[in-house]
Design a protein around this motif. Structure first.
Motif, PDB file in Angstrom:
ATOM      1  N   GLU A  10     105.853 -81.957  74.363  1.00  0.00           N
ATOM      2  CA  GLU A  10     104.753 -81.730  75.291  1.00  0.00           C
ATOM      3  C   GLU A  10     104.880 -80.382  76.002  1.00  0.00           C
ATOM      4  O   GLU A  10     103.903 -79.653  76.148  1.00  0.00           O
ATOM      5  CB  GLU A  10     104.695 -82.855  76.329  1.00  0.00           C
ATOM      6  N   ASP A  11     106.069 -80.042  76.482  1.00  0.00           N
ATOM      7  CA  ASP A  11     106.244 -78.856  77.320  1.00  0.00           C
ATOM      8  C   ASP A  11     106.649 -77.618  76.526  1.00  0.00           C
ATOM      9  O   ASP A  11     105.973 -76.593  76.566  1.00  0.00           O
ATOM     10  CB  ASP A  11     107.287 -79.133  78.411  1.00  0.00           C
ATOM     11  N   LEU A  12     107.763 -77.711  75.803  1.00  0.00           N
ATOM     12  CA  LEU A  12     108.287 -76.530  75.121  1.00  0.00           C
ATOM     13  C   LEU A  12     107.351 -76.069  74.011  1.00  0.00           C
ATOM     14  O   LEU A  12     107.041 -74.882  73.885  1.00  0.00           O
ATOM     15  CB  LEU A  12     109.686 -76.813  74.574  1.00  0.00           C
ATOM     16  N   VAL A  13     106.873 -76.995  73.190  1.00  0.00           N
ATOM     17  CA  VAL A  13     105.966 -76.634  72.105  1.00  0.00           C
ATOM     18  C   VAL A  13     104.651 -76.079  72.661  1.00  0.00           C
ATOM     19  O   VAL A  13     104.025 -75.204  72.054  1.00  0.00           O
ATOM     20  CB  VAL A  13     105.710 -77.854  71.187  1.00  0.00           C
ATOM     21  N   ALA A  14     104.246 -76.553  73.842  1.00  0.00           N
ATOM     22  CA  ALA A  14     102.998 -76.072  74.445  1.00  0.00           C
ATOM     23  C   ALA A  14     103.043 -74.577  74.736  1.00  0.00           C
ATOM     24  O   ALA A  14     102.003 -73.912  74.788  1.00  0.00           O
ATOM     25  CB  ALA A  14     102.704 -76.849  75.731  1.00  0.00           C
ATOM     26  N   ALA A  15     104.254 -74.032  74.909  1.00  0.00           N
ATOM     27  CA  ALA A  15     104.377 -72.591  75.153  1.00  0.00           C
ATOM     28  C   ALA A  15     103.937 -71.772  73.950  1.00  0.00           C
ATOM     29  O   ALA A  15     103.593 -70.595  74.078  1.00  0.00           O
ATOM     30  CB  ALA A  15     105.822 -72.250  75.521  1.00  0.00           C
ATOM     31  N   TRP A  16     103.924 -72.381  72.763  1.00  0.00           N
ATOM     32  CA  TRP A  16     103.484 -71.692  71.544  1.00  0.00           C
ATOM     33  C   TRP A  16     101.969 -71.800  71.333  1.00  0.00           C
ATOM     34  O   TRP A  16     101.430 -71.180  70.420  1.00  0.00           O
ATOM     35  CB  TRP A  16     104.187 -72.281  70.325  1.00  0.00           C
ATOM     36  N   VAL A  17     101.292 -72.636  72.131  1.00  0.00           N
ATOM     37  CA  VAL A  17      99.870 -72.911  71.922  1.00  0.00           C
ATOM     38  C   VAL A  17      99.067 -72.335  73.081  1.00  0.00           C
ATOM     39  O   VAL A  17      99.120 -72.864  74.196  1.00  0.00           O
ATOM     40  CB  VAL A  17      99.630 -74.428  71.792  1.00  0.00           C
ATOM     41  N   PRO A  18      98.320 -71.254  72.880  1.00  0.00           N
ATOM     42  CA  PRO A  18      97.625 -70.581  73.978  1.00  0.00           C
ATOM     43  C   PRO A  18      96.734 -71.490  74.807  1.00  0.00           C
ATOM     44  O   PRO A  18      96.645 -71.318  76.035  1.00  0.00           O
ATOM     45  CB  PRO A  18      96.809 -69.498  73.268  1.00  0.00           C
ATOM     46  N   THR A  19      96.076 -72.472  74.167  1.00  0.00           N
ATOM     47  CA  THR A  19      95.176 -73.338  74.934  1.00  0.00           C
ATOM     48  C   THR A  19      95.905 -74.242  75.908  1.00  0.00           C
ATOM     49  O   THR A  19      95.288 -74.823  76.795  1.00  0.00           O
ATOM     50  CB  THR A  19      94.339 -74.227  73.976  1.00  0.00           C
ATOM     51  N   LYS A  20      97.235 -74.343  75.773  1.00  0.00           N
ATOM     52  CA  LYS A  20      98.014 -75.210  76.677  1.00  0.00           C
ATOM     53  C   LYS A  20      98.626 -74.437  77.831  1.00  0.00           C
ATOM     54  O   LYS A  20      99.265 -75.016  78.714  1.00  0.00           O
ATOM     55  CB  LYS A  20      99.136 -75.908  75.901  1.00  0.00           C
ATOM     56  N   HIS A  21      98.470 -73.109  77.855  1.00  0.00           N
ATOM     57  CA  HIS A  21      99.158 -72.299  78.867  1.00  0.00           C
ATOM     58  C   HIS A  21      98.677 -72.608  80.276  1.00  0.00           C
ATOM     59  O   HIS A  21      99.479 -72.675  81.218  1.00  0.00           O
ATOM     60  CB  HIS A  21      98.998 -70.810  78.548  1.00  0.00           C
TER      61      HIS A  21
END
Length: 323
Positions: free
Chosen positions: A309-320
């Motif tokens: 949820e958190d670490l992988v979200a750093a790779w996904v611009p829409t989750k920033h």
């Protein structure tokens, strides 16, 4: 961090059965242990654990695996418990494990780009094995990853009972060749046996990749779901596309709203298998080598940081913005 590509498992006209996949994987594992110069194997195998006591049991199992020819003699094995036996989450545990491996291999943590670059050339298998088992609570002390799983037992009826860990090693051994000569870390969960031919994986260079598989919407409602970009790199044997969004246990309405439903009415399951390759690994090692203040803060606040949820979200611009 750069966007994270998403890999759909290769298309085949007919799915091979589990027995065929496992036998092929075991054959590959044995070759990689006996002839690592001919069939490349992992430079390091790292397990996360919930506590120092559990880590001691895991270390014993890793030594056993080496004695039994499941792990090559040249492969570094390491178990990394959550600090102070306090849960820090799979994301923080990932960083903590890479940091611990960096120290264990003698690379100076503050040695600059050269030291980080050296770690970035390693081929690492990282298994998350420190989670609680709610369905099989008696397995918590020994770890779910070391539960007996007697697939293929009839092939060697007088041999030792095979463990889930043994089968994971076999499947993962086939993924090693996808990294070629570029360093990388292959992250898996220790409580699932993903029965697929990992030798068919295509991993884009210098990137982070999440492995997905199409599932029905009723199953998607209880798991993580990947929303893939409509633009994709298409080949006869595989599809790679950027990840647009990450959803956790989404309802059907959420799947529709986020355009997560495929043309065939299914959605893409987050399998928990992540490959970080080349320059993306170098960036991850840099982050891991500076993560101790973060982990101290998590311990102080009794919080956790999730990988999925958190670490992988750093790779996904829409989750920033959400982060």
């Amino acid at each position: 961090m750069d966007p994270i590509p998403q890999t759909v498992l290769p298309r085949t006209k007919q799915k091979p059965d589990i027995t065929t996949v496992l036998r092929k994987s075991w054959y590959h594992l044995r070759l990689s242990v006996r002839h690592p110069s001919r069939v490349p194997t992992w430079d390091a195998i790292v397990l996360t654990a919930a506590s120092p006591e559990q880590a001691q049991l895991y270390d014993w199992q890793l030594r056993r695996a080496k004695r039994m020819g499941r792990i090559a003699p040249s492969t570094i094995t390491l178990t990394v418990p959550d600090p102070e036996g306090q849960r820090i989450g799979s994301g923080a545990a990932t960083l903590n494990a890479i940091h611990a491996l960096t120290k264990h291999t003698g690379v100076v943590v503050n040695g600059g780009d050269d030291a980080v670059g050296l770690m970035g050339k390693k081929h690492i298998l990282l298994l998350h094995a420190g989670g609680d088992s709610k369905r099989v609570p008696w397995a918590n002390p020994m770890g779910k990853v070391f539960l007996p799983l007697p697939f293929l037992a009839a092939d060697n009826p007088d041999g030792p009972v095979l463990l889930l860990f043994d089968h994971i090693l076999a499947i993962a051994s086939c993924a090693r060749q996808a990294f070629k000569n570029e360093g990388g870390v292959f992250i898996m969960t220790g409580d699932v046996l993903p029965c697929f031919d990992a030798s068919t994986l295509i991993l884009p260079p210098d990137s982070s990749t999440i492995i997905t598989v199409p599932i029905t919407l009723d199953i998607a409602a209880n798991h993580g779901v990947i929303v893939a970009s409509k633009s994709e790199i298409f080949d006869e044997s595989y599809t790679v596309s950027l990840v647009d969004n990450l959803l956790q246990k989404p309802s059907v309405d959420e799947l529709v709203k986020n355009q997560a439903i495929l043309d065939d009415g299914r959605a893409l399951l987050d399998t928990g298998i992540i490959a970080v390759r080349g320059n993306a690994l170098v960036e991850l090692v840099k982050l891991a080598c500076s993560c101790q203040p973060l982990i101290f803060e998590l311990l102080k606040r009794k919080k956790e940081m999730s990988l999925y949820e958190d670490l992988v979200a750093a790779w996904v611009p829409t989750k920033h913005d959400w982060l």
